[in-house]
Design a protein around this motif. Structure first.
Motif, PDB file in Angstrom:
ATOM      1  N   PRO A   1       0.864  -1.007  -0.047  1.00 36.79           N
ATOM      2  CA  PRO A   1      -0.023  -0.033   0.011  1.00 36.79           C
ATOM      3  C   PRO A   1       0.782   1.354   0.041  1.00 36.79           C
ATOM      4  O   PRO A   1       0.329   2.386  -0.159  1.00 36.79           O
ATOM      5  N   LEU A   2       2.089   1.302   0.335  1.00 34.85           N
ATOM      6  CA  LEU A   2       2.909   2.392   0.066  1.00 34.85           C
ATOM      7  C   LEU A   2       3.201   3.020  -1.114  1.00 34.85           C
ATOM      8  O   LEU A   2       3.152   4.145  -1.399  1.00 34.85           O
ATOM      9  N   LYS A   3       2.704   2.122  -2.266  1.00 33.42           N
ATOM     10  CA  LYS A   3       2.909   2.386  -3.698  1.00 33.42           C
ATOM     11  C   LYS A   3       1.646   3.461  -3.843  1.00 33.42           C
ATOM     12  O   LYS A   3       1.596   4.595  -4.409  1.00 33.42           O
ATOM     13  N   SER A   4       0.457   3.029  -3.482  1.00 32.44           N
ATOM     14  CA  SER A   4      -0.757   3.691  -3.534  1.00 32.44           C
ATOM     15  C   SER A   4      -0.897   4.844  -2.810  1.00 32.44           C
ATOM     16  O   SER A   4      -1.291   6.021  -3.104  1.00 32.44           O
TER      17      SER A   4
ATOM     18  N   LEU B   1       0.892   7.545  -4.499  1.00 29.69           N
ATOM     19  CA  LEU B   1       0.148   8.177  -5.559  1.00 29.69           C
ATOM     20  C   LEU B   1      -0.824   9.259  -4.981  1.00 29.69           C
ATOM     21  O   LEU B   1      -1.013  10.183  -5.609  1.00 29.69           O
ATOM     22  N   ARG B   2      -1.668   8.622  -3.799  1.00 28.33           N
ATOM     23  CA  ARG B   2      -2.403   9.526  -3.190  1.00 28.33           C
ATOM     24  C   ARG B   2      -1.770  10.857  -2.607  1.00 28.33           C
ATOM     25  O   ARG B   2      -2.363  12.019  -2.823  1.00 28.33           O
TER      26      ARG B   2
ATOM     27  N   ARG C   1      -0.989  16.724  -3.051  1.00 30.19           N
ATOM     28  CA  ARG C   1       0.040  17.849  -3.188  1.00 30.19           C
ATOM     29  C   ARG C   1      -0.460  18.798  -4.471  1.00 30.19           C
ATOM     30  O   ARG C   1      -0.228  19.764  -4.317  1.00 30.19           O
ATOM     31  N   ARG C   2      -0.716  18.048  -5.486  1.00 24.93           N
ATOM     32  CA  ARG C   2      -1.262  18.830  -6.843  1.00 24.93           C
ATOM     33  C   ARG C   2      -2.475  19.620  -6.585  1.00 24.93           C
ATOM     34  O   ARG C   2      -2.565  20.698  -6.902  1.00 24.93           O
TER      35      ARG C   2
ATOM     36  N   GLN D   1       6.265   5.515  -5.781  1.00 23.53           N
ATOM     37  CA  GLN D   1       7.442   4.987  -4.689  1.00 23.53           C
ATOM     38  C   GLN D   1       7.586   6.194  -3.813  1.00 23.53           C
ATOM     39  O   GLN D   1       7.976   5.977  -2.523  1.00 23.53           O
ATOM     40  N   TYR D   2       7.778   7.466  -4.648  1.00 22.13           N
ATOM     41  CA  TYR D   2       8.534   8.683  -3.721  1.00 22.13           C
ATOM     42  C   TYR D   2       7.475   9.854  -3.488  1.00 22.13           C
ATOM     43  O   TYR D   2       7.663  10.711  -2.756  1.00 22.13           O
ATOM     44  N   GLY D   3       6.109   9.563  -4.103  1.00 23.21           N
ATOM     45  CA  GLY D   3       5.024  10.647  -3.828  1.00 23.21           C
ATOM     46  C   GLY D   3       5.402  11.918  -4.483  1.00 23.21           C
ATOM     47  O   GLY D   3       4.568  12.949  -4.593  1.00 23.21           O
ATOM     48  N   LYS D   4       6.282  11.940  -5.620  1.00 23.07           N
ATOM     49  CA  LYS D   4       6.489  13.198  -6.423  1.00 23.07           C
ATOM     50  C   LYS D   4       7.300  12.765  -7.510  1.00 23.07           C
ATOM     51  O   LYS D   4       8.063  11.658  -7.682  1.00 23.07           O
ATOM     52  N   LEU D   5       7.262  13.694  -8.529  1.00 23.88           N
ATOM     53  CA  LEU D   5       8.368  13.583  -9.873  1.00 23.88           C
ATOM     54  C   LEU D   5       9.605  13.702  -9.541  1.00 23.88           C
ATOM     55  O   LEU D   5       9.951  14.757  -8.883  1.00 23.88           O
TER      56      LEU D   5
END
Length: 339
Positions: A21-24, A27-28, A33-34, A335-339
């Motif tokens: 669930p860390l991957k999802s 993404l959340r 953030r956006r 993975q990181y929550g950002k690009l």
């Protein structure tokens, strides 16, 4: 435990890690953030609109006739809340916006928000028509030109694009209006009362600039993509050119074209003032011109806010669609929550 069972457990652990669930969560986190960034940008826009509206001409002097008495001016100033301090005016301004109160139009004497929202539908429909024909035709011609750079077709198309790039959209609108509406009477002169026929002339003139921009981007991006190694490998395997272009090359250029088209659509929807004025199109562009010329500040503020919100939301939607199309960026975000 033998090596076979140890390997099966390793694969199971790896699979569970990949579906963690860390991957999802990443993404959340990116989407949240956006959304916050978009809200912050809209807050800045709203604040700038408030400051500029207070720096502009006094609405009391615009709304009242020249012979108005000082008592009339003071009463109107109180009714508009202009007698309060700037901070108090700003707090009231934000509170009204949060509750959907954009003020009363002095031109139409009705609440501003329903008036502007009703005028949004024709504007967005016209902008959608313009960006659709421009994108479809530009991508098709851009791909054809990129397959044989420097060919006769490519040079002819380049000449046409150069002429179109130097053609002002308002001049094209007047010429189309005279030829096809006044001279031959094929399309209606003004308004949107005749269905799809009403969209043709204003849609062509409005979509000219996006057509040129998307065509040039498609051609240059496709030429660079066709030079890459994986495209050459696909060609060396004997695949048909059509299949290589559609299944491989188009996927690579879809992201920048989609991003650019989304930005252009936002510009069309918020900036179709001249086209709507020429064709008497009942949209927010014509409405804003009436508000500016007659001093309806509440109306102009609402139109400006709505146009800014449209651009902000389109940028957010395009970012999320690009994230869906780009698997590398999507995995990085997960993975990181950002690009």
């Amino acid at each position: 435990m033998d090596f076979k069972k140890r390997g099966e457990m390793s694969d199971l652990i790896k699979t569970q890690a990949e579906s963690s669930p860390l991957k999802s969560h990443g993404l959340r986190l990116y989407i949240a953030r956006r959304l916050l960034q978009s809200l912050f940008v809209f807050f800045i826009v709203v604040t700038v609109i408030f400051v500029i509206s207070r720096m502009a001409a006094d609405p009391v002097a615009t709304l009242l006739p020249p012979g108005a008495t000082p008592i009339d001016r003071e009463n109107l100033r109180q009714s508009l809340g202009l007698d309060k301090s700037l901070i108090d005016q700003y707090v009231i301004y934000l509170n009204n916006l949060i509750h959907g109160d954009f003020g009363i139009s002095t031109l139409y004497n009705v609440p501003v928000l329903p008036l502007v929202l009703n005028r949004c539908v024709p504007t967005f429909a016209l902008a959608l028509f313009a960006i659709l024909w421009a994108s479809v035709l530009a991508i098709f011609l851009g791909v054809l030109a990129s397959l044989r750079p420097g060919s006769i077709f490519d040079r002819i198309l380049g000449g046409i694009v150069s002429i179109a790039q130097g053609t002002a959209s308002f001049w094209l609108a007047v010429v189309l209006l005279y030829i096809f509406s006044v001279k031959f009477r094929i399309f209606p002169v003004t308004g949107n009362s005749e269905g799809l026929k009403s969209f043709v002339l204003p849609g062509i003139s409005l979509g000219l600039a996006p057509f040129v921009a998307i065509l040039r981007l498609t051609r240059s991006s496709m030429i660079e993509t066709l030079k890459t190694g994986y495209i050459r490998n696909a060609n060396s395997r004997g695949l048909k050119t059509t299949r290589v272009v559609i299944n491989h090359a188009m996927r690579n250029i879809a992201e920048p074209i989609l991003s650019y088209a989304g930005i252009l659509f936002g510009g069309l929807a918020s900036g179709a003032v001249i086209t709507e004025t020429i064709f008497a199109w009942p949209g927010i562009g014509q409405l804003s011109m009436q508000g500016i010329s007659l001093g309806d500040y509440a109306l102009v503020q609402a139109v400006t806010m709505l146009a800014s919100l449209t651009v902000i939301l389109l940028n957010l939607i395009v970012d999320l669609i690009n994230l869906k199309l780009n698997p590398v960026a999507r995995e990085k975000v997960k993975q990181y929550g950002k690009l």
